[in-house]
Design a protein around this motif. Structure first.
Motif, PDB file in Angstrom:
ATOM      1  N   PRO A 191     -61.212  35.416 -35.983  1.00  0.00           N
ATOM      2  CA  PRO A 191     -61.704  34.214 -35.303  1.00  0.00           C
ATOM      3  C   PRO A 191     -60.760  33.015 -35.317  1.00  0.00           C
ATOM      4  O   PRO A 191     -61.174  31.928 -34.899  1.00  0.00           O
ATOM      5  CB  PRO A 191     -62.954  33.886 -36.111  1.00  0.00           C
ATOM      6  CG  PRO A 191     -62.598  34.307 -37.495  1.00  0.00           C
ATOM      7  CD  PRO A 191     -61.696  35.503 -37.361  1.00  0.00           C
ATOM      8  N   ASN A 192     -59.536  33.171 -35.780  1.00  0.00           N
ATOM      9  CA  ASN A 192     -58.682  32.008 -36.035  1.00  0.00           C
ATOM     10  C   ASN A 192     -58.556  31.087 -34.824  1.00  0.00           C
ATOM     11  O   ASN A 192     -58.923  29.917 -34.858  1.00  0.00           O
ATOM     12  CB  ASN A 192     -57.287  32.471 -36.481  1.00  0.00           C
ATOM     13  CG  ASN A 192     -57.342  33.170 -37.827  1.00  0.00           C
ATOM     14  OD1 ASN A 192     -58.252  32.926 -38.618  1.00  0.00           O
ATOM     15  ND2 ASN A 192     -56.397  34.050 -38.078  1.00  0.00           N
TER      16      ASN A 192
ATOM     17  N   PHE B  33     -71.171  28.344 -35.314  1.00  0.00           N
ATOM     18  CA  PHE B  33     -70.008  29.209 -35.116  1.00  0.00           C
ATOM     19  C   PHE B  33     -68.765  28.635 -35.799  1.00  0.00           C
ATOM     20  O   PHE B  33     -68.041  29.337 -36.510  1.00  0.00           O
ATOM     21  CB  PHE B  33     -69.758  29.388 -33.617  1.00  0.00           C
ATOM     22  CG  PHE B  33     -68.466  30.074 -33.292  1.00  0.00           C
ATOM     23  CD1 PHE B  33     -68.350  31.451 -33.365  1.00  0.00           C
ATOM     24  CD2 PHE B  33     -67.351  29.334 -32.903  1.00  0.00           C
ATOM     25  CE1 PHE B  33     -67.146  32.084 -33.070  1.00  0.00           C
ATOM     26  CE2 PHE B  33     -66.151  29.953 -32.601  1.00  0.00           C
ATOM     27  CZ  PHE B  33     -66.048  31.333 -32.689  1.00  0.00           C
TER      28      PHE B  33
ATOM     29  N   GLU C 285     -69.184  28.817 -39.763  1.00  0.00           N
ATOM     30  CA  GLU C 285     -69.065  30.132 -40.385  1.00  0.00           C
ATOM     31  C   GLU C 285     -67.671  30.731 -40.224  1.00  0.00           C
ATOM     32  O   GLU C 285     -67.266  31.555 -41.054  1.00  0.00           O
ATOM     33  CB  GLU C 285     -70.105  31.088 -39.790  1.00  0.00           C
ATOM     34  CG  GLU C 285     -71.548  30.691 -40.044  1.00  0.00           C
ATOM     35  CD  GLU C 285     -71.917  30.735 -41.522  1.00  0.00           C
ATOM     36  OE1 GLU C 285     -71.182  31.401 -42.285  1.00  0.00           O
ATOM     37  OE2 GLU C 285     -72.901  30.097 -41.915  1.00  0.00           O
ATOM     38  N   ASN C 286     -66.936  30.343 -39.202  1.00  0.00           N
ATOM     39  CA  ASN C 286     -65.636  30.960 -38.956  1.00  0.00           C
ATOM     40  C   ASN C 286     -64.437  30.097 -39.343  1.00  0.00           C
ATOM     41  O   ASN C 286     -63.318  30.593 -39.396  1.00  0.00           O
ATOM     42  CB  ASN C 286     -65.500  31.321 -37.468  1.00  0.00           C
ATOM     43  CG  ASN C 286     -66.438  32.429 -37.052  1.00  0.00           C
ATOM     44  OD1 ASN C 286     -66.172  33.606 -37.277  1.00  0.00           O
ATOM     45  ND2 ASN C 286     -67.562  32.055 -36.452  1.00  0.00           N
TER      46      ASN C 286
ATOM     47  N   LEU D 256     -69.579  36.219 -35.076  1.00  0.00           N
ATOM     48  CA  LEU D 256     -68.577  36.372 -36.127  1.00  0.00           C
ATOM     49  C   LEU D 256     -67.492  37.331 -35.637  1.00  0.00           C
ATOM     50  O   LEU D 256     -67.549  38.536 -35.887  1.00  0.00           O
ATOM     51  CB  LEU D 256     -69.213  36.914 -37.406  1.00  0.00           C
ATOM     52  CG  LEU D 256     -70.287  36.030 -38.068  1.00  0.00           C
ATOM     53  CD1 LEU D 256     -70.965  36.776 -39.189  1.00  0.00           C
ATOM     54  CD2 LEU D 256     -69.670  34.735 -38.570  1.00  0.00           C
TER      55      LEU D 256
ATOM     56  N   ALA E  68     -61.960  29.894 -33.338  1.00  0.00           N
ATOM     57  CA  ALA E  68     -62.604  28.870 -34.157  1.00  0.00           C
ATOM     58  C   ALA E  68     -61.998  27.494 -33.901  1.00  0.00           C
ATOM     59  O   ALA E  68     -62.720  26.483 -33.843  1.00  0.00           O
ATOM     60  CB  ALA E  68     -62.482  29.246 -35.633  1.00  0.00           C
TER      61      ALA E  68
ATOM     62  N   GLY F  82     -67.184  40.549 -37.464  1.00  0.00           N
ATOM     63  CA  GLY F  82     -66.716  39.856 -38.657  1.00  0.00           C
ATOM     64  C   GLY F  82     -67.698  39.926 -39.803  1.00  0.00           C
ATOM     65  O   GLY F  82     -68.826  40.430 -39.669  1.00  0.00           O
TER      66      GLY F  82
END
Length: 496
Positions: A415-416, A454, A457-458, A411, A419, A393
């Motif tokens: 990541p939907n 995590f 950022e996502n 990343l 996350a 990502g």
């Protein structure tokens, strides 16, 4: 019979006894605050004379002279002062009198609409309203109107306490929102469009005319209002009325048995708090040349309460500091701000949280930080070797932190769902950290921090509107866990 020798000058004097005073209880706050970082800060702050405290709070005087744009002076300087003024008014109701008022933002709106109606031109549904009162009269009328409304609300709910009072005041606040948005038979509020074409602050007296037309001019005027209200509230706090408010806050029944007019004190607190909110609303309406319903929503109430809770209910200094912290961070997390500003604030908040969590053990802090750094790099290397898409990502506006994030945080390319699952797992880990102590907490902190980075950022950095309230919630929860009375509030002594 044995003779008793008289006490020598070197002999210790007997402890004086005060009737009705339990010295152990009265010194409980002092013993509780002696240790830890918070106790040291309180001790240093207590040793500073009032003039020194005022000098520390006067950086606000330098804001108009800094090389800031008009937008930054408005978004940061002016908004901080507006919320400081609102917090001072709410502090009278909640901090001094101990009344949970959830309709406080309605007085803020009433003040804004009163000024807009008395100093502006608007026409709707065939009705033209043109009034150009001088600012001193419009502001005074708005303050008096809000004080009367506070008197009405306090009188109608004078027998209520706790949750019942909160429900009644919440209904009052929501009724104001419905009225300004929907109910407008004569075009007085202009419905959801609000009132525009409002005059700026124009003062006229004894042949002298003064107009405030710049953002820095509004900043100076609002700063003067905050200082004036601060002095008045401080004098009230130190007066008999202030002491009676605090007594009724601690135990209304005991205060009433001692002869204090508790119901009258409650009404006075409501009225004074509403008047201060009306003052803030009138100046706010003039500064933005309009009064619109969305400016007085529940989100505004949340921010005001966040300021009061963070600063410490009952503390005047805390209202100023809390307003600076909450409003500055809120503007940084706004959707129009660069994402890297929010990222910097987020990671600084993590660092402060780790310091507060392990402030009593530097060894545990060092182990937790080193383990977090090592775990992040190790996990990144393992995922890169096993599943390359897990690190494919892109960093969202990373700036100078791009390299560190790219090599330390996972990343994924898409990541939907991961996350969202990570967010749920993070909630579980945060709850676990609160329950654990000692080295068990040290063991859970590294995976929690790595997972927090995590999720940030996502997921969170891409939704600043949601992120703002998530961070506020984390900030207030952390503060209540480490310092329930707020930054400058006084801890309560409870006897069971």
């Amino acid at each position: 019979m044995a003779e008793t020798s008289p006490p020598t000058p070197d002999a210790p004097a007997a402890a004086s006894t005060e009737i009705g005073v339990d010295r152990w209880v009265s010194e409980a706050d002092e013993r509780r605050e002696r240790g830890g970082l918070g106790g040291r800060i309180q001790q240093v702050w207590g040793m500073i004379p009032p003039a020194g405290k005022l000098a520390l709070l006067t950086p606000a005087l330098a804001v108009p002279f800094l090389p800031l744009s008009e937008a930054n002076v408005y978004n940061y300087g002016l908004f901080i002062l507006i919320y400081a003024l609102l917090a001072l008014g709410l502090n009278v109701v909640v901090g001094f009198a101990g009344l949970l008022d959830l309709g406080y933002v309605a007085f803020f709106g009433f003040g804004a609409y009163a000024y807009a109606f008395l100093s502006g031109t608007h026409q709707e549904k065939g009705h033209a309203y043109t009034h150009h009162w001088s600012a001193q009269y419009s502001i005074l009328a708005a303050v008096v109107l809000c004080a009367v409304l506070g008197l009405f609300l306090g009188s109608s709910s004078r027998r209520l306490l706790g949750d019942y009072l909160a429900i009644v005041t919440l209904f009052f606040g929501q009724a104001f929102v419905v009225f300004t948005n929907s109910v407008d038979p004569y075009g007085v509020t202009n419905g959801s469009n609000g009132l525009g074409n409002i005059d700026p602050l124009k003062f006229s007296a004894f042949g002298v005319h003064l107009t405030v037309s710049t953002t820095r001019g509004y900043y100076w005027f609002m700063l003067g209002c905050v200082l004036l209200v601060l002095i008045i509230v401080h004098l009230l706090s130190e007066s008999r009325t202030g002491r009676a408010w605090k007594a009724s806050r601690e135990d209304p029944l005991a205060a009433e048995l001692m002869g204090m007019p508790v119901k009258r004190l409650k009404i006075m607190a409501f009225s004074l708090g509403a008047a201060i909110a009306g003052l803030a609303g009138s100046v706010f309406a003039a500064a933005q040349t309009g009064a619109f319903p969305q400016n007085f929503s529940t989100q505004v109430l949340i921010l005001i309460y966040a300021v009061v809770i963070l600063g410490g209910a009952g503390s005047l200094t805390g209202m100023l500091v809390g307003a600076a912290v909450i409003i500055a961070s809120s503007q940084v997390l706004d959707s129009t701000s660069p994402p890297n500003n929010a990222r910097t604030l987020f990671y600084l908040g993590l660092i402060v949280g780790v310091v507060l969590m392990f402030k009593r053990s530097l060894a545990q802090m060092a182990v937790a930080v080193a383990s977090t750094i090592a775990l992040g790099f190790a996990l990144h290397a393992v995922v890169d070797a096993v599943w390359s898409r897990g690190v494919a990502g892109q960093v969202t506006s990373g700036g100078y932190l791009t390299g560190v994030i790219k090599n330390w945080v996972l990343l994924p390319a898409n990541p939907n769902r991961l996350a969202v699952y990570g967010y749920l797992a993070l909630v579980v880990l945060v709850v676990a950290i609160v329950q654990l102590k000692g080295w068990w907490r040290v063991a859970v902190v590294p995976p929690t921090l790595v997972l927090t980075a995590f999720v940030w950022e996502n997921l969170l950095i891409q939704q600043p509107a949601v992120t703002r309230y998530v961070l506020f919630g984390v900030l207030l929860i952390s503060l209540m866990a480490t310092r329930p009375q707020g930054l400058f509030g006084q801890a309560k002594v409870e006897i069971v």
